[in-house]
Design a protein around this motif. Structure first.
Motif, PDB file in Angstrom:
ATOM      1  N   LEU A  89      -9.885 -14.796  -0.413  1.00 12.55           N
ATOM      2  CA  LEU A  89     -10.538 -14.789  -1.722  1.00 12.55           C
ATOM      3  C   LEU A  89     -11.956 -14.224  -1.619  1.00 12.55           C
ATOM      4  O   LEU A  89     -12.371 -13.393  -2.453  1.00 12.55           O
ATOM      5  N   ALA A  90     -12.689 -14.642  -0.578  1.00 14.35           N
ATOM      6  CA  ALA A  90     -14.057 -14.145  -0.393  1.00 14.35           C
ATOM      7  C   ALA A  90     -14.054 -12.643  -0.100  1.00 14.35           C
ATOM      8  O   ALA A  90     -14.866 -11.890  -0.651  1.00 14.35           O
ATOM      9  N   VAL A  91     -13.137 -12.206   0.750  1.00 11.86           N
ATOM     10  CA  VAL A  91     -13.057 -10.776   1.091  1.00 11.86           C
ATOM     11  C   VAL A  91     -12.674  -9.956  -0.131  1.00 11.86           C
ATOM     12  O   VAL A  91     -13.227  -8.871  -0.377  1.00 11.86           O
ATOM     13  N   TYR A  92     -11.728 -10.454  -0.911  1.00 13.53           N
ATOM     14  CA  TYR A  92     -11.281  -9.715  -2.097  1.00 13.53           C
ATOM     15  C   TYR A  92     -12.424  -9.529  -3.093  1.00 13.53           C
ATOM     16  O   TYR A  92     -12.561  -8.458  -3.716  1.00 13.53           O
ATOM     17  N   ILE A  93     -13.250 -10.557  -3.258  1.00 13.71           N
ATOM     18  CA  ILE A  93     -14.351 -10.480  -4.217  1.00 13.71           C
ATOM     19  C   ILE A  93     -15.477  -9.585  -3.705  1.00 13.71           C
ATOM     20  O   ILE A  93     -16.059  -8.789  -4.464  1.00 13.71           O
ATOM     21  N   LEU A  94     -15.777  -9.676  -2.392  1.00 16.88           N
ATOM     22  CA  LEU A  94     -16.952  -8.985  -1.854  1.00 16.88           C
ATOM     23  C   LEU A  94     -16.670  -7.579  -1.344  1.00 16.88           C
ATOM     24  O   LEU A  94     -17.585  -6.760  -1.253  1.00 16.88           O
ATOM     25  N   SER A  95     -15.418  -7.283  -0.984  1.00 16.34           N
ATOM     26  CA  SER A  95     -15.132  -5.981  -0.372  1.00 16.34           C
ATOM     27  C   SER A  95     -15.460  -4.782  -1.263  1.00 16.34           C
ATOM     28  O   SER A  95     -15.849  -3.726  -0.738  1.00 16.34           O
ATOM     29  N   PRO A  96     -15.348  -4.855  -2.602  1.00 14.53           N
ATOM     30  CA  PRO A  96     -15.750  -3.690  -3.406  1.00 14.53           C
ATOM     31  C   PRO A  96     -17.225  -3.323  -3.247  1.00 14.53           C
ATOM     32  O   PRO A  96     -17.601  -2.173  -3.519  1.00 14.53           O
ATOM     33  N   ALA A 121      -3.079  -1.881  -5.340  1.00 13.61           N
ATOM     34  CA  ALA A 121      -2.454  -2.178  -4.048  1.00 13.61           C
ATOM     35  C   ALA A 121      -3.169  -3.319  -3.342  1.00 13.61           C
ATOM     36  O   ALA A 121      -2.531  -4.226  -2.791  1.00 13.61           O
ATOM     37  N   ILE A 122      -4.504  -3.288  -3.343  1.00 22.64           N
ATOM     38  CA  ILE A 122      -5.271  -4.338  -2.654  1.00 22.64           C
ATOM     39  C   ILE A 122      -5.113  -5.672  -3.376  1.00 22.64           C
ATOM     40  O   ILE A 122      -5.047  -6.737  -2.743  1.00 22.64           O
ATOM     41  N   SER A 123      -5.035  -5.653  -4.698  1.00 25.53           N
ATOM     42  CA  SER A 123      -4.831  -6.892  -5.446  1.00 25.53           C
ATOM     43  C   SER A 123      -3.473  -7.500  -5.127  1.00 25.53           C
ATOM     44  O   SER A 123      -3.333  -8.721  -4.992  1.00 25.53           O
ATOM     45  N   LEU A 124      -2.454  -6.632  -5.006  1.00 26.96           N
ATOM     46  CA  LEU A 124      -1.136  -7.118  -4.599  1.00 26.96           C
ATOM     47  C   LEU A 124      -1.188  -7.751  -3.217  1.00 26.96           C
ATOM     48  O   LEU A 124      -0.609  -8.813  -2.973  1.00 26.96           O
ATOM     49  N   SER A 125      -1.879  -7.094  -2.294  1.00 29.36           N
ATOM     50  CA  SER A 125      -1.995  -7.621  -0.930  1.00 29.36           C
ATOM     51  C   SER A 125      -2.690  -8.972  -0.917  1.00 29.36           C
ATOM     52  O   SER A 125      -2.248  -9.914  -0.254  1.00 29.36           O
ATOM     53  N   ALA A 126      -3.797  -9.061  -1.665  1.00 27.91           N
ATOM     54  CA  ALA A 126      -4.547 -10.320  -1.696  1.00 27.91           C
ATOM     55  C   ALA A 126      -3.721 -11.440  -2.315  1.00 27.91           C
ATOM     56  O   ALA A 126      -3.701 -12.571  -1.816  1.00 27.91           O
ATOM     57  N   HIS A 141       0.831  -1.206   0.000  1.00 29.29           N
ATOM     58  CA  HIS A 141       0.000   0.000   0.000  1.00 29.29           C
ATOM     59  C   HIS A 141       0.866   1.256   0.000  1.00 29.29           C
ATOM     60  O   HIS A 141       0.568   2.225  -0.724  1.00 29.29           O
ATOM     61  N   ALA A 142       1.920   1.252   0.816  1.00 29.75           N
ATOM     62  CA  ALA A 142       2.781   2.433   0.893  1.00 29.75           C
ATOM     63  C   ALA A 142       3.535   2.653  -0.408  1.00 29.75           C
ATOM     64  O   ALA A 142       3.590   3.786  -0.925  1.00 29.75           O
ATOM     65  N   MET A 143       4.116   1.599  -0.973  1.00 25.99           N
ATOM     66  CA  MET A 143       4.893   1.757  -2.205  1.00 25.99           C
ATOM     67  C   MET A 143       4.007   2.176  -3.371  1.00 25.99           C
ATOM     68  O   MET A 143       4.407   3.006  -4.196  1.00 25.99           O
TER      69      MET A 143
END
Length: 491
Positions: free
Chosen positions: A475-482, A440-445, A55-57
């Motif tokens: 995986l569930a959080v990544y799909i649903l969080s948006p 950034a979030i995709s990298l984290s996931a 996230h920072a980078m």
């Protein structure tokens, strides 16, 4: 691929190393020894700490490329702080765990995250000029952003359908719990079969250990004799190694001497005299006592099974050839008597702790609702908690279906998922659905799924459960969080 710079790999690695150094330092000062499985579960620190670096980078590179801003943006700083606080609070729930390795994991991760957070805020901005986002990664994140925006527009329908599907799935296959302590190890099947064969040959396959307490040695021996007599009424052929076989109570010794004297007087033993040529006579023998035996050559054997001190005496013995139900019923009829089964006791402790973790998950969701509502408003807080709950329920059902049941380690994974989900929800709401935020979030996931996905290949059931839970949950959080992103009505 995203930054096209060796420095980005170096910064991410240094962030993780700072986390590991902070966690290891705390472990050295807090604990005298470290459980091996602590190091296994501590790998979770890598998956979380590297998120801070991503996230920072990404924020620094984006500002460097487009805005020429210096340092981290205010939104990223706020999101990093909230993520650190919420994840730290989640792991702090493990500090009071009944298993030492869980409290060790909590100390390691909390201290490590604090180090990673400080490193991210202080050191990474120094390298801002070296960070540039690749054009291809921005194009891919822009395409992914378009999908998420369309997905977000139909959030009500998606959440409603998902809720109905989950209700049907939980009705079809309800969640069951299995907290057997044997899930902590992964003994080879051949070793288990050899152990069973060995116990069968020794006549100990169905053996149980019974502990008895009394105020002195005589009372203890009498209690043991009564219990053995009760068990022999159920099965006269049961086997035991009770100390009463060679140290009877004084009452039993007196009865035995009386029977012997009676046999001598009634010439019952005359046939013995006839064949041995030895005259059998009554003997005024001193009764055998615990003190006398403890001062003899048999003291080591005696002390291994019986211990006596002022106002307290304890002994144990193993018994086989009787069902667990019958033995339990007989033992429960005596005061200060219990069946010693360490695996069962630890499993029961884990079962109780799983109920505590379920309560903790519920309380965590309530706290999240309060914090989100305070920070972003009631409407956004409600949608975020619904998204978080849907992710957790999806994760639990999938793990229950894959494993046949869930254990304390699935619930521990759920606790971690709450911490990671809060990160995603906070970053999405503060920085919105933008290409750089999605990147950034995709990298984290992706990094978290790789780290925890490795654990899912373990042969140890506990580690497998934890890895599978976190991987499915991410995986569930990544799909649903948006779906949680709404226009804020509160600055």
């Amino acid at each position: 691929w995203v930054f096209r710079q060796v420095s980005s790999i170096l910064l991410a690695s240094l962030t993780v190393l700072s986390a590991l150094a902070g966690g290891a330092t705390a472990m050295v000062f807090v604990f005298n020894s470290i459980h091996l499985l602590t190091l296994v579960f501590a790998v979770t620190l890598i998956g979380i700490a590297i998120d801070y670096a991503f996230h920072a980078m990404t924020d620094l590179a984006y500002g460097n490329s487009f805005y020429q801003s210096s340092g981290l943006s205010k939104g990223t700083k706020t999101a990093l702080l909230l993520s650190f606080i919420t994840t730290g609070l989640g792991y702090s729930c493990l500090l009071g765990a009944p298993i030492s390795l869980l409290s060790q994991v909590a100390v390691f991760v909390i201290a490590g995250l604090a180090s990673a957070w400080l490193f991210t805020l202080i050191i990474l901005p120094i390298w801002q000029s070296k960070l540039v986002l690749s054009e291809r990664s921005l194009i891919k994140s822009q395409q992914l952003l378009g999908l998420m925006v369309r997905f977000n527009r139909c959030k009500q329908s998606v959440l409603l359908v998902l809720g109905l599907v989950l209700m049907f799935l939980f009705y079809l296959k309800p969640i069951s719990f299995n907290n057997d302590v044997r899930l902590l190890n992964a003994s080879p099947q051949q070793l288990i079969l050899n152990e069973q064969k060995h116990l069968t040959l020794m006549g100990q396959l169905d053996a149980h250990i019974v502990f008895l307490f009394a105020s002195n040695a005589e009372q203890l021996l009498q209690k043991q004799e009564r219990l053995i007599d009760d068990l022999k009424r159920i099965n006269p052929h049961l086997k035991h190694n009770a100390i009463k076989r060679w140290l009877p109570s004084k009452r039993t010794q007196k009865n035995n001497l009386a029977l012997f004297d009676g046999a001598v007087k009634n010439d019952v033993l005359i046939i013995t005299e006839k064949y041995t040529g030895i005259k059998v006579e009554s003997a005024n023998t001193e009764l055998l006592s615990y003190d006398a035996l403890s001062n003899s050559h048999f003291s080591a054997l005696l002390n291994a099974q019986m211990f006596v001190e002022p106002n307290k005496a304890v002994t144990w013995f193993s018994v086989s050839g009787i069902s667990t139900h019958a033995l339990t019923s007989s033992v429960n009829a005596y005061e200060d008597a219990f069946i010693y089964n360490k695996p069962e006791q630890i499993s029961s402790l884990l079962e109780n702790y799983s109920q505590y973790l379920l309560l903790t998950l519920g309380v965590a969701i309530v706290i999240c609702f309060v914090l989100f509502s305070y920070k972003f408003g009631l409407r956004i807080g409600t949608v975020q908690v619904i998204t978080l709950s849907a992710s957790l329920l999806t994760m639990l059902w999938v793990c229950n279906a894959a494993q046949g049941s869930i254990s304390i380690f699935n619930l521990l994974g759920g606790l971690l998922i709450i911490g990671l989900a809060i990160d995603y929800l906070v970053f999405y709401q503060i920085n919105n659905l933008t290409a750089v935020n999605v990147l950034a979030i995709s990298l984290s996931a992706a990094s978290s799924m790789c780290v925890f996905g490795m654990l899912a290949f373990s042969n140890t059931p506990a580690i497998f459960s934890f890895g599978l839970t976190v991987m499915v949950g991410i995986l569930a959080v990544y799909i649903l969080s948006p779906l949680s992103v709404l226009k804020s009505q509160k600055e």
